[in-house]
Motif scaffolding. Structure first.
Motif, PDB file in Angstrom:
ATOM      1  N   LEU A 139     -16.891 -44.015  42.322  1.00 29.25           N
ATOM      2  CA  LEU A 139     -16.002 -45.006  41.720  1.00 29.25           C
ATOM      3  C   LEU A 139     -14.539 -44.625  41.920  1.00 29.25           C
ATOM      4  CD1 LEU A 139     -15.671 -47.485  39.720  1.00 29.25           C
ATOM      5  CD2 LEU A 139     -15.573 -45.764  37.896  1.00 29.25           C
ATOM      6  N   ASN A 140     -13.717 -45.584  42.390  1.00 28.04           N
ATOM      7  CA  ASN A 140     -12.265 -45.448  42.372  1.00 28.04           C
ATOM      8  C   ASN A 140     -11.830 -45.797  40.958  1.00 28.04           C
ATOM      9  OD1 ASN A 140      -9.470 -45.855  42.502  1.00 28.04           O
ATOM     10  ND2 ASN A 140      -9.544 -46.722  44.571  1.00 28.04           N
ATOM     11  N   VAL A 141     -11.567 -44.767  40.146  1.00 27.29           N
ATOM     12  CA  VAL A 141     -11.339 -44.959  38.715  1.00 27.29           C
ATOM     13  C   VAL A 141     -10.111 -45.815  38.451  1.00 27.29           C
ATOM     14  CG1 VAL A 141     -10.827 -43.776  36.538  1.00 27.29           C
ATOM     15  CG2 VAL A 141     -12.538 -42.819  38.110  1.00 27.29           C
ATOM     16  N   ALA A 142      -9.003 -45.539  39.142  1.00 27.17           N
ATOM     17  CA  ALA A 142      -7.765 -46.271  38.891  1.00 27.17           C
ATOM     18  C   ALA A 142      -7.920 -47.761  39.146  1.00 27.17           C
ATOM     19  CB  ALA A 142      -6.639 -45.705  39.757  1.00 27.17           C
ATOM     20  N   LYS A 143      -8.758 -48.139  40.131  1.00 26.92           N
ATOM     21  CA  LYS A 143      -8.946 -49.551  40.484  1.00 26.92           C
ATOM     22  C   LYS A 143     -10.247 -50.133  39.918  1.00 26.92           C
ATOM     23  CE  LYS A 143      -5.172 -49.836  42.897  1.00 26.92           C
ATOM     24  NZ  LYS A 143      -5.127 -50.192  44.316  1.00 26.92           N
ATOM     25  N   ASN A 144     -11.037 -49.279  39.220  1.00 30.58           N
ATOM     26  CA  ASN A 144     -12.332 -49.732  38.692  1.00 30.58           C
ATOM     27  C   ASN A 144     -13.163 -50.386  39.806  1.00 30.58           C
ATOM     28  OD1 ASN A 144     -14.250 -50.007  36.656  1.00 30.58           O
ATOM     29  ND2 ASN A 144     -13.532 -52.054  36.077  1.00 30.58           N
ATOM     30  N   SER A 145     -13.134 -49.755  40.984  1.00 22.26           N
ATOM     31  CA  SER A 145     -13.749 -50.326  42.184  1.00 22.26           C
ATOM     32  C   SER A 145     -14.856 -49.415  42.690  1.00 22.26           C
ATOM     33  CB  SER A 145     -12.681 -50.499  43.266  1.00 22.26           C
ATOM     34  OG  SER A 145     -13.238 -50.891  44.487  1.00 22.26           O
ATOM     35  N   LEU A 146     -15.971 -50.028  43.084  1.00 19.33           N
ATOM     36  CA  LEU A 146     -17.090 -49.270  43.652  1.00 19.33           C
ATOM     37  C   LEU A 146     -16.787 -48.949  45.106  1.00 19.33           C
ATOM     38  CD1 LEU A 146     -19.985 -48.174  43.240  1.00 19.33           C
ATOM     39  CD2 LEU A 146     -20.817 -50.379  44.088  1.00 19.33           C
ATOM     40  N   MET A 147     -16.711 -47.662  45.444  1.00 23.58           N
ATOM     41  CA  MET A 147     -16.416 -47.253  46.819  1.00 23.58           C
ATOM     42  C   MET A 147     -17.688 -47.152  47.651  1.00 23.58           C
ATOM     43  SD  MET A 147     -13.345 -44.470  46.381  1.00 23.58           S
ATOM     44  CE  MET A 147     -14.376 -43.218  45.638  1.00 23.58           C
ATOM     45  N   TRP A 148     -18.757 -46.601  47.069  1.00 26.57           N
ATOM     46  CA  TRP A 148     -20.000 -46.454  47.831  1.00 26.57           C
ATOM     47  C   TRP A 148     -21.148 -46.161  46.880  1.00 26.57           C
ATOM     48  CZ3 TRP A 148     -22.618 -47.720  51.783  1.00 26.57           C
ATOM     49  CH2 TRP A 148     -23.734 -46.998  52.208  1.00 26.57           C
ATOM     50  N   ARG A 149     -22.308 -46.665  47.245  1.00 27.59           N
ATOM     51  CA  ARG A 149     -23.532 -46.319  46.541  1.00 27.59           C
ATOM     52  C   ARG A 149     -24.593 -46.030  47.583  1.00 27.59           C
ATOM     53  NH1 ARG A 149     -26.454 -50.565  42.708  1.00 27.59           N
ATOM     54  NH2 ARG A 149     -27.085 -51.380  44.747  1.00 27.59           N
ATOM     55  N   SER A 150     -25.219 -44.880  47.486  1.00 29.86           N
ATOM     56  CA  SER A 150     -26.226 -44.488  48.478  1.00 29.86           C
ATOM     57  C   SER A 150     -27.456 -45.389  48.359  1.00 29.86           C
ATOM     58  CB  SER A 150     -26.622 -43.019  48.274  1.00 29.86           C
ATOM     59  OG  SER A 150     -27.292 -42.853  47.034  1.00 29.86           O
ATOM     60  N   PRO A 151     -28.285 -45.451  49.405  1.00 30.07           N
ATOM     61  CA  PRO A 151     -29.471 -46.315  49.372  1.00 30.07           C
ATOM     62  C   PRO A 151     -30.418 -45.965  48.235  1.00 30.07           C
ATOM     63  CG  PRO A 151     -29.019 -45.570  51.609  1.00 30.07           C
ATOM     64  CD  PRO A 151     -28.107 -44.795  50.711  1.00 30.07           C
ATOM     65  N   THR A 152     -31.051 -46.966  47.679  1.00 32.22           N
ATOM     66  CA  THR A 152     -32.023 -46.759  46.602  1.00 32.22           C
ATOM     67  C   THR A 152     -33.158 -45.859  47.090  1.00 32.22           C
ATOM     68  OG1 THR A 152     -31.542 -48.917  45.628  1.00 32.22           O
ATOM     69  CG2 THR A 152     -33.648 -47.924  45.051  1.00 32.22           C
ATOM     70  N   GLY A 153     -33.495 -44.874  46.257  1.00 39.68           N
ATOM     71  CA  GLY A 153     -34.577 -43.958  46.584  1.00 39.68           C
ATOM     72  C   GLY A 153     -34.161 -42.732  47.368  1.00 39.68           C
ATOM     73  N   SER A 154     -32.871 -42.650  47.729  1.00 35.30           N
ATOM     74  CA  SER A 154     -32.426 -41.503  48.533  1.00 35.30           C
ATOM     75  C   SER A 154     -32.248 -40.239  47.692  1.00 35.30           C
ATOM     76  CB  SER A 154     -31.115 -41.838  49.251  1.00 35.30           C
ATOM     77  OG  SER A 154     -30.129 -42.269  48.326  1.00 35.30           O
ATOM     78  N   LEU A 155     -32.026 -40.388  46.376  1.00 43.02           N
ATOM     79  CA  LEU A 155     -31.870 -39.227  45.495  1.00 43.02           C
ATOM     80  C   LEU A 155     -33.216 -38.944  44.835  1.00 43.02           C
ATOM     81  CD1 LEU A 155     -30.078 -37.143  44.020  1.00 43.02           C
ATOM     82  CD2 LEU A 155     -29.588 -38.920  42.316  1.00 43.02           C
ATOM     83  N   ASN A 156     -33.881 -37.913  45.306  1.00 47.25           N
ATOM     84  CA  ASN A 156     -35.219 -37.607  44.780  1.00 47.25           C
ATOM     85  C   ASN A 156     -35.453 -36.108  44.633  1.00 47.25           C
ATOM     86  OD1 ASN A 156     -35.448 -36.846  47.447  1.00 47.25           O
ATOM     87  ND2 ASN A 156     -36.782 -38.555  48.021  1.00 47.25           N
ATOM     88  N   PHE A 157     -34.372 -35.353  44.396  1.00 40.41           N
ATOM     89  CA  PHE A 157     -34.503 -33.907  44.219  1.00 40.41           C
ATOM     90  C   PHE A 157     -33.388 -33.427  43.286  1.00 40.41           C
ATOM     91  CE2 PHE A 157     -32.512 -34.946  48.317  1.00 40.41           C
ATOM     92  CZ  PHE A 157     -31.219 -34.484  48.097  1.00 40.41           C
ATOM     93  N   PRO A 158     -33.577 -32.283  42.629  1.00 37.89           N
ATOM     94  CA  PRO A 158     -32.550 -31.770  41.716  1.00 37.89           C
ATOM     95  C   PRO A 158     -31.240 -31.490  42.463  1.00 37.89           C
ATOM     96  CG  PRO A 158     -34.631 -30.623  41.401  1.00 37.89           C
ATOM     97  CD  PRO A 158     -34.772 -31.438  42.653  1.00 37.89           C
TER      98      PRO A 158
ATOM     99  N   CYS B 298     -24.988 -31.776  45.595  1.00 38.15           N
ATOM    100  CA  CYS B 298     -25.777 -31.193  46.674  1.00 38.15           C
ATOM    101  C   CYS B 298     -27.068 -30.633  46.093  1.00 38.15           C
ATOM    102  CB  CYS B 298     -24.999 -30.111  47.412  1.00 38.15           C
ATOM    103  SG  CYS B 298     -24.549 -28.702  46.410  1.00 38.15           S
ATOM    104  N   LYS B 299     -28.036 -30.470  46.928  1.00 35.03           N
ATOM    105  CA  LYS B 299     -29.336 -29.958  46.512  1.00 35.03           C
ATOM    106  C   LYS B 299     -29.167 -28.613  45.817  1.00 35.03           C
ATOM    107  CE  LYS B 299     -34.044 -29.814  48.339  1.00 35.03           C
ATOM    108  NZ  LYS B 299     -34.876 -29.993  49.549  1.00 35.03           N
ATOM    109  N   ASP B 300     -29.960 -28.416  44.800  1.00 32.95           N
ATOM    110  CA  ASP B 300     -29.823 -27.233  43.956  1.00 32.95           C
ATOM    111  C   ASP B 300     -29.803 -25.939  44.761  1.00 32.95           C
ATOM    112  OD1 ASP B 300     -29.632 -25.786  41.617  1.00 32.95           O
ATOM    113  OD2 ASP B 300     -31.796 -25.618  41.394  1.00 32.95           O
ATOM    114  N   SER B 301     -30.561 -25.894  45.853  1.00 33.01           N
ATOM    115  CA  SER B 301     -30.665 -24.653  46.634  1.00 33.01           C
ATOM    116  C   SER B 301     -29.735 -24.632  47.839  1.00 33.01           C
ATOM    117  CB  SER B 301     -32.107 -24.473  47.116  1.00 33.01           C
ATOM    118  OG  SER B 301     -32.494 -25.588  47.925  1.00 33.01           O
ATOM    119  N   TRP B 302     -28.921 -25.701  48.023  1.00 33.31           N
ATOM    120  CA  TRP B 302     -28.143 -25.771  49.267  1.00 33.31           C
ATOM    121  C   TRP B 302     -27.132 -24.646  49.394  1.00 33.31           C
ATOM    122  CZ3 TRP B 302     -23.525 -25.654  51.572  1.00 33.31           C
ATOM    123  CH2 TRP B 302     -23.501 -26.039  52.916  1.00 33.31           C
ATOM    124  N   ASN B 303     -26.519 -24.213  48.289  1.00 36.19           N
ATOM    125  CA  ASN B 303     -25.418 -23.249  48.382  1.00 36.19           C
ATOM    126  C   ASN B 303     -25.832 -21.895  48.930  1.00 36.19           C
ATOM    127  OD1 ASN B 303     -26.853 -22.350  46.206  1.00 36.19           O
ATOM    128  ND2 ASN B 303     -25.206 -22.603  44.703  1.00 36.19           N
TER     129      ASN B 303
END
Length: 450
Positions: free
Chosen positions: A421-440, A358-363
């Protein structure tokens, strides 16, 4: 009693929707009373904010309590009408010229006392007519309440199944594009594995789509039979006591039978298909995260927010379990603003959980996390004996296998996204859209135990 007073009395005991004696009467906030069934059907067909059919005063009332006083008055009025009917010359016993006061359970006939003791009827089970009519009417009311609950349950399921069916093809396509993009980041020798993965995903998606459509058709057919049965019960309840006893037949058994074998909802779930080398790539950026000891059970209503979101998608009138689990929420001590970072958390012992960043200041905020653009979370929440999975940024319901054990979180500030990542199955569950993470951001973990 004066006829004018009698008519006024009967008018007060009449439902203004169906113009019959009140049947299983309920009173709403404004004080007006109606048949339970009439009010349920009226509000369902209106498809607007519930209001009184008479004075149009809006109400938020969802559940009704029987108006006991009005019900007792209607019972008195029914008995008076019954005895007036039975005492008339044309309805006296033709053999003994006596009033028929007895109901024969075996052949559903009305008898005078002498006839009930005759050789033909003495072995049969008899009851006073007014008592028998009141008992059967109560059984009809009980069946109607049960049947209406089944109708509403079926309608909720139709709504939910239809929503999933409508978005299913796009959801499978979304996962296909996400997984294909992930393969592009791995070695070229995985082309054959990628093709197998894509083919399996498409075939699984088509099979589940068929199940969804078949289930929806069955639910619509069941809706029709439930509604027809309900309307038949409504008609029966509005009959006079004599007509009810003579026409009852097997309606109660048929009502019980039609409520059996309710169509099951399809809970679509795509299997977790492994991607060779995925965890190895993430592990190259492995970091150890630590969390501050911040606990809250009241200020962060994360799973409650998720349930509200799911209900808004499915049906606003659905009730939720009021049992509140004890929630534990904590933020990471580390702050990430660049580079690539990966860690894993164990979720095996909890039904309700959420993890991510979550965003650094969200809490310091007090808003909802589900629809906030400041969080990247993967959530699992229990709904009765089923679970639902959801991600934020954007808020999407996921129909994939529930991870057991450890879940991995991968931050990629270069591509500007977060992967789970679902570690036990080595399976990708979800990846957010490219460029959506742009803040600490800081790591976040939230779990609940009932």
């Amino acid at each position: 009693m004066d006829s004018g007073i009698t008519q006024a009395f009967q008018k007060e005991l009449t439902c203004l929707i169906c113009q019959n004696f009140l049947s299983d009467p309920v009173a709403i906030g404004c004080g007006h009373s109606f048949c339970r069934s009439c009010l349920c059907i009226f509000w369902e067909e209106a498809q607007t904010v519930p209001c009184c059919p008479l004075c149009r005063e809006p109400t938020r009332q969802k559940e009704f309590k029987t108006d006991i006083r009005m019900k007792n008055l209607v019972s008195i009025a029914r008995k008076a009408s019954l005895w007036q009917f039975l005492s008339s010359e044309e309805h006296l016993c033709g053999t003994h010229h006596e009033t028929k006061k007895v109901f024969c359970e075996e052949d559903k006939s009305l008898l005078c006392l002498l006839c009930s003791k005759s050789h033909e009827h003495k072995a049969h089970r008899h009851r006073p007519i007014d008592k028998a009519a009141e008992e059967y009417r109560e059984k009809l009311f009980k069946q109607m309440r049960s049947l209406w609950e089944k109708i509403q349950e079926n309608q909720r399921n139709i709504h939910k199944e239809s929503r999933i069916t409508n978005c299913w093809v796009f959801y499978v396509y979304l996962r296909e594009e996400m997984i294909r993009a992930e393969y592009r980041k791995l070695h070229p020798f995985l082309d054959e594995e990628e093709q197998r993965h894509m083919e399996h995903l498409r075939n699984e998606g088509i099979n589940i789509l068929y199940q969804l459509k078949t289930s929806e058709v069955k639910m619509v057919q069941k809706k029709k039979s439930l509604r027809e049965m309900y309307e038949e019960l409504v008609i029966m309840c509005h009959k006079t006591d004599v007509e009810l006893l003579q026409d009852l037949g097997d309606i109660l058994k048929r009502s019980e039978f039609v409520q059996l074998h309710m169509p099951w909802m399809v809970n679509p779930e795509l299997s977790a298909q492994p991607i060779t080398g995925l965890r190895d790539r993430f592990n190259y950026f492995r970091v150890e995260v630590s969390f501050s000891n911040e606990i809250t059970s009241y200020n962060i209503m994360l799973c409650d927010d998720m349930k509200r979101l799911l209900l808004r998608h499915d049906h606003q009138g659905e009730s939720r379990n009021s049992d509140r689990p004890h929630y534990f929420a904590t933020w990471g001590t580390q702050r990430f603003s660049s580079g690539k970072h990966y860690w894993e958390l164990d979720v095996d012992d909890s039904w309700d959980w959420a993890l991510g960043v979550c965003k650094d200041s969200w809490n310091s905020n007090a808003g909802t996390m589900i629809e906030s653009n400041d969080t990247f979370l993967f959530l699992c929440v229990r709904e009765n004996n089923h679970y639902s999975l959801l991600t934020t940024s954007p808020a999407i319901c996921h129909y994939i296998e529930k991870p057991l054990g450890r879940v991995g979180v991968f931050l990629d500030f270069e591509d500007g996204n977060v992967s789970f990542l679902n570690v036990a199955k080595n399976s990708l569950m979800w990846r957010s859209p490219t460029g959506s993470l742009n803040f600490p951001v800081r790591p976040f973990f939230y779990t609940g135990h009932t």
